[in-house]
Enzyme design. Structure first.
Site, PDB file in Angstrom:
ATOM      1  N   ASP A  12       0.758  -1.053  -0.197  1.00 50.91           N
ATOM      2  CA  ASP A  12      -0.166   0.202  -0.021  1.00 50.91           C
ATOM      3  C   ASP A  12       1.284   1.081   0.077  1.00 50.91           C
ATOM      4  OD1 ASP A  12      -1.343   1.568   0.640  1.00 50.91           O
ATOM      5  OD2 ASP A  12      -2.496   1.777   2.102  1.00 50.91           O
ATOM      6  N   ASP A  29       1.341   8.494  -8.808  1.00 50.50           N
ATOM      7  CA  ASP A  29       0.037   8.338  -9.130  1.00 50.50           C
ATOM      8  C   ASP A  29      -0.899   7.783  -9.116  1.00 50.50           C
ATOM      9  OD1 ASP A  29      -1.520   9.130 -12.360  1.00 50.50           O
ATOM     10  OD2 ASP A  29      -0.273   8.343 -13.405  1.00 50.50           O
ATOM     11  N   LYS A  58      -6.857  13.589  -8.372  1.00 52.55           N
ATOM     12  CA  LYS A  58      -7.834  13.066  -9.001  1.00 52.55           C
ATOM     13  C   LYS A  58      -8.306  14.648  -8.444  1.00 52.55           C
ATOM     14  CE  LYS A  58      -4.518   9.742 -10.275  1.00 52.55           C
ATOM     15  NZ  LYS A  58      -4.722   9.933 -11.626  1.00 52.55           N
TER      16      LYS A  58
HETATM   17  C1  LIG Z   1      -3.697   5.974 -13.162  1.00 51.85           C
HETATM   18  S1  LIG Z   1      -2.861   4.363 -12.462  1.00 51.85           S
HETATM   19  C2  LIG Z   1      -1.101   4.677 -12.236  1.00 51.85           C
HETATM   20  C3  LIG Z   1      -0.357   4.287 -14.100  1.00 51.85           C
HETATM   21  C4  LIG Z   1       0.825   4.456 -13.908  1.00 51.85           C
HETATM   22  N1  LIG Z   1       1.248   6.320 -13.347  1.00 51.85           N
HETATM   23  C5  LIG Z   1       1.419   4.405 -15.207  1.00 51.85           C
HETATM   24  O1  LIG Z   1       2.130   4.750 -15.906  1.00 51.85           O
HETATM   25  O2  LIG Z   1       1.910   2.685 -15.179  1.00 51.85           O
HETATM   26  C6  LIG Z   1      -3.720   4.537 -11.001  1.00 51.85           C
HETATM   27  C7  LIG Z   1      -2.455   3.635 -10.344  1.00 51.85           C
HETATM   28  O3  LIG Z   1      -2.348   3.928  -8.804  1.00 51.85           O
HETATM   29  C8  LIG Z   1      -2.127   2.526  -7.775  1.00 51.85           C
HETATM   30  N2  LIG Z   1      -3.263   2.701  -6.819  1.00 51.85           N
HETATM   31  C9  LIG Z   1      -4.514   3.362  -5.940  1.00 51.85           C
HETATM   32  N3  LIG Z   1      -4.279   3.434  -4.573  1.00 51.85           N
HETATM   33  C10 LIG Z   1      -2.923   2.342  -4.055  1.00 51.85           C
HETATM   34  C11 LIG Z   1      -2.064   2.381  -2.968  1.00 51.85           C
HETATM   35  N4  LIG Z   1      -2.660   2.722  -1.867  1.00 51.85           N
HETATM   36  N5  LIG Z   1      -0.943   2.294  -3.061  1.00 51.85           N
HETATM   37  C12 LIG Z   1      -0.170   1.953  -4.024  1.00 51.85           C
HETATM   38  N6  LIG Z   1      -1.353   1.752  -5.381  1.00 51.85           N
HETATM   39  C13 LIG Z   1      -1.925   2.297  -5.702  1.00 51.85           C
HETATM   40  C14 LIG Z   1      -3.499   1.208  -8.630  1.00 51.85           C
HETATM   41  O4  LIG Z   1      -3.759  -0.022  -8.264  1.00 51.85           O
HETATM   42  C15 LIG Z   1      -3.010   2.019  -9.964  1.00 51.85           C
HETATM   43  O5  LIG Z   1      -2.268   1.363 -10.760  1.00 51.85           O
END
Ligand SMILES: C[S@@+](CC[C@H](N)C(=O)[O-])C[C@H]1O[C@@H](n2cnc3c(N)ncnc32)[C@H](O)[C@@H]1O
Length: 113
Positions: A12, A29, A58
């Site tokens: 996480d 991101d 976001k």
């Molecule tokens: C918009 S995508 C990012 C894409 C990335 N910038 C790429 O180019 O591959 C958002 C990502 O955030 C991850 N995510 C959301 N909450 C998270 C958390 N608490 N810990 C780790 N990853 C998280 C999701 O699994 C998703 O893969």
């Protein structure tokens, strides 16, 4: 993901603590509430874990701009209260309609704690 230059920690992002606390760039991101992401970025910077960060906030369904602008203001206040000198830029990039991209560079030499 594992290229030799990148280590993938399946954790996480809100709980992850970097093994070495001298990260140059923190890139974030995650799809999450903008207030949570802004607070997390602030925590890394005040602890001295990273020197520079670029991250996306976001735009929420309701409140949109106003909420994100307030999150950025709160982050600035948090950094100032913790005596971090910084340069902050925020842009709504043309190809990213649903988010605000923020760049912060730490200017002060702060010791990790
Ligand atoms: C918009 S995508 C990012 C894409 C990335 N910038 C790429 O180019 O591959 C958002 C990502 O955030 C991850 N995510 C959301 N909450 C998270 C958390 N608490 N810990 C780790 N990853 C998280 C999701 O699994 C998703 O893969």
């Amino acid at each position: 993901m594992e290229t030799g230059q990148v280590k993938h920690h399946q954790e996480d992002g809100f709980k992850f603590e970097p093994p070495r606390k001298n990260v140059t760039w923190l890139v974030c991101d995650m799809i999450e509430k903008p207030s949570r992401v802004a607070q997390l970025m602030g925590e890394w910077l005040i602890r001295g874990w990273a020197k520079e960060t670029i991250f996306n906030l976001k735009l929420p369904m309701k409140g949109r701009y106003d909420e994100v602008l307030q999150d950025i203001e709160n982050l600035k206040i948090f950094l100032i209260e913790n005596k971090v000198k910084f340069k902050l830029q925020a842009k709504h990039l043309y190809h990213d309609r649903e988010e605000i991209t923020v760049h912060i560079q730490v200017l002060s030499n702060i010791s990790p704690h």
